[in-house]
Each structure stands twice: as C-alpha cells, then as structure tokens.
Design a protein around this motif. Sequence first.
Motif, mmCIF file in Angstrom:
data_model
loop_
_atom_site.group_PDB
_atom_site.id
_atom_site.type_symbol
_atom_site.label_atom_id
_atom_site.label_comp_id
_atom_site.label_asym_id
_atom_site.label_seq_id
_atom_site.Cartn_x
_atom_site.Cartn_y
_atom_site.Cartn_z
ATOM 1 N N LEU A 116 0.859 -1.184 0.000
ATOM 2 C CA LEU A 116 0.000 0.000 0.000
ATOM 3 C C LEU A 116 0.897 1.235 0.000
ATOM 4 O O LEU A 116 1.794 1.358 0.830
ATOM 5 C CB LEU A 116 -0.902 0.023 1.234
ATOM 6 C CG LEU A 116 -1.847 1.216 1.358
ATOM 7 C CD1 LEU A 116 -2.879 1.206 0.245
ATOM 8 C CD2 LEU A 116 -2.540 1.211 2.709
ATOM 9 N N ARG A 117 0.652 2.127 -0.965
ATOM 10 C CA ARG A 117 1.428 3.364 -1.060
ATOM 11 C C ARG A 117 0.495 4.549 -0.848
ATOM 12 O O ARG A 117 -0.604 4.598 -1.389
ATOM 13 C CB ARG A 117 2.070 3.464 -2.447
ATOM 14 C CG ARG A 117 2.823 4.772 -2.648
ATOM 15 C CD ARG A 117 3.434 4.854 -4.023
ATOM 16 N NE ARG A 117 2.385 5.045 -5.010
ATOM 17 C CZ ARG A 117 2.567 4.890 -6.311
ATOM 18 N NH1 ARG A 117 3.735 4.521 -6.780
ATOM 19 N NH2 ARG A 117 1.582 5.094 -7.151
ATOM 20 N N GLY A 118 0.945 5.507 -0.077
ATOM 21 C CA GLY A 118 0.205 6.748 0.118
ATOM 22 C C GLY A 118 1.019 7.899 -0.451
ATOM 23 O O GLY A 118 2.207 8.015 -0.177
ATOM 24 N N ASN A 119 0.420 8.733 -1.268
ATOM 25 C CA ASN A 119 1.084 9.886 -1.872
ATOM 26 C C ASN A 119 0.379 11.172 -1.469
ATOM 27 O O ASN A 119 -0.842 11.200 -1.301
ATOM 28 C CB ASN A 119 1.053 9.819 -3.401
ATOM 29 C CG ASN A 119 2.150 8.969 -3.972
ATOM 30 O OD1 ASN A 119 3.141 8.687 -3.321
ATOM 31 N ND2 ASN A 119 1.968 8.535 -5.212
ATOM 32 N N PHE A 120 1.154 12.220 -1.375
ATOM 33 C CA PHE A 120 0.653 13.577 -1.188
ATOM 34 C C PHE A 120 1.260 14.398 -2.312
ATOM 35 O O PHE A 120 2.422 14.206 -2.658
ATOM 36 C CB PHE A 120 1.106 14.121 0.175
ATOM 37 C CG PHE A 120 0.696 15.534 0.414
ATOM 38 C CD1 PHE A 120 -0.594 15.838 0.797
ATOM 39 C CD2 PHE A 120 1.592 16.564 0.235
ATOM 40 C CE1 PHE A 120 -0.988 17.149 1.015
ATOM 41 C CE2 PHE A 120 1.221 17.882 0.453
ATOM 42 C CZ PHE A 120 -0.080 18.168 0.837
ATOM 43 N N GLY A 121 0.483 15.300 -2.919
ATOM 44 C CA GLY A 121 1.049 16.060 -4.023
ATOM 45 C C GLY A 121 0.304 17.331 -4.340
ATOM 46 O O GLY A 121 -0.732 17.649 -3.744
ATOM 47 N N LEU A 122 0.862 18.047 -5.304
ATOM 48 C CA LEU A 122 0.283 19.288 -5.827
ATOM 49 C C LEU A 122 0.104 19.131 -7.322
ATOM 50 O O LEU A 122 0.967 18.566 -8.000
ATOM 51 C CB LEU A 122 1.215 20.462 -5.536
ATOM 52 C CG LEU A 122 1.580 20.692 -4.080
ATOM 53 C CD1 LEU A 122 2.635 21.775 -3.970
ATOM 54 C CD2 LEU A 122 0.353 21.053 -3.270
ATOM 55 N N ARG A 123 -1.008 19.647 -7.832
ATOM 56 C CA ARG A 123 -1.296 19.537 -9.265
ATOM 57 C C ARG A 123 -1.819 20.876 -9.779
ATOM 58 O O ARG A 123 -2.571 21.562 -9.086
ATOM 59 C CB ARG A 123 -2.343 18.441 -9.509
ATOM 60 C CG ARG A 123 -2.708 18.278 -10.971
ATOM 61 C CD ARG A 123 -3.602 17.095 -11.197
ATOM 62 N NE ARG A 123 -4.914 17.328 -10.617
ATOM 63 C CZ ARG A 123 -5.799 16.379 -10.391
ATOM 64 N NH1 ARG A 123 -5.524 15.125 -10.648
ATOM 65 N NH2 ARG A 123 -6.962 16.675 -9.883
#
Length: 145
Positions: free
Chosen positions: A132-139
Amino acid sequence: MTYLKSILFLLLFQACITQLANAQVTVGVYSNGILTQLAAGTDPDRKFFGEGRLFAGDYLNRYFGAEAIGQYNFYQSDWYNVSAGLMLGYYEFDDGARVGAPVLFAFKPISNHRAFAIMMEATPMYNGALGLRGNFGLRYTIGKK
C-alpha cells in the motif's frame, strides 16, 4: 504519391496542433516520503482522465520508474474530486512491473483559482507481493479558465 503523403501529414499535424491548443494539461509532483514522482496528464475534471508519472531520483534513489494511470471521477464538485482507477508501472529497482488501484482525493482550496489542487492518494499495489502506497502532491491544470 509524395504530395499525397505531405498533404496527409500536414492535415494530421494541423489536427494535433488544434487539439493541443484547446487541451487542458495537468502537471504535478507527488511524494510519499521516500520517492518523488513528476506527472503530466489530461484534464482531471472530465469523467475519465489519465496521467503519466516518472520518478525523480536523488542521491540515494537513482532508479528509473514510470507509471501510467487511468482514473474515473466518482464525485466532482467545485471544491473537490474523488476518483479511482488502474495503475500500471515499471520499476528498475525491483526489475518488474506493478499493478495498482489508486484512489485519489483532489482538494481545490482557492475559490477563484480552481486550476490548483492538493492531492491525496492511496494505492494498493501488487508486484508478487501486496503493498500500500500513500502519496501527497500538488497539481496544476494548464489552460483551465
């Protein structure tokens, strides 16, 4: 015959330029604390949209990785979108492919600038073992009015 090929090429080139001039393209950066990904994709406010991601390595992580993601928006509003889809990826550090099912929450916090979004993503993945991977980002969506 070469005239026909030249005319066909010019018509196809003009159609591509016209589509790109009217298209909305997204760019983004995602991180999970270990890996950083740079992304480019299609309009995320459509029902179906896609995104391609490349790993941005550093001194400790010099490996190549690429992902292609297709998403479906289940819920859309002016403030946020909720989507899920399918991810296919290749990673050099484990010499293999991964398959995942990302669930994405995009929050658009600025009311008069909806082109900017803050992303949170959870992706169950499989490459011989479950993870399980969790990502946080800006788009940011280029061309959005």
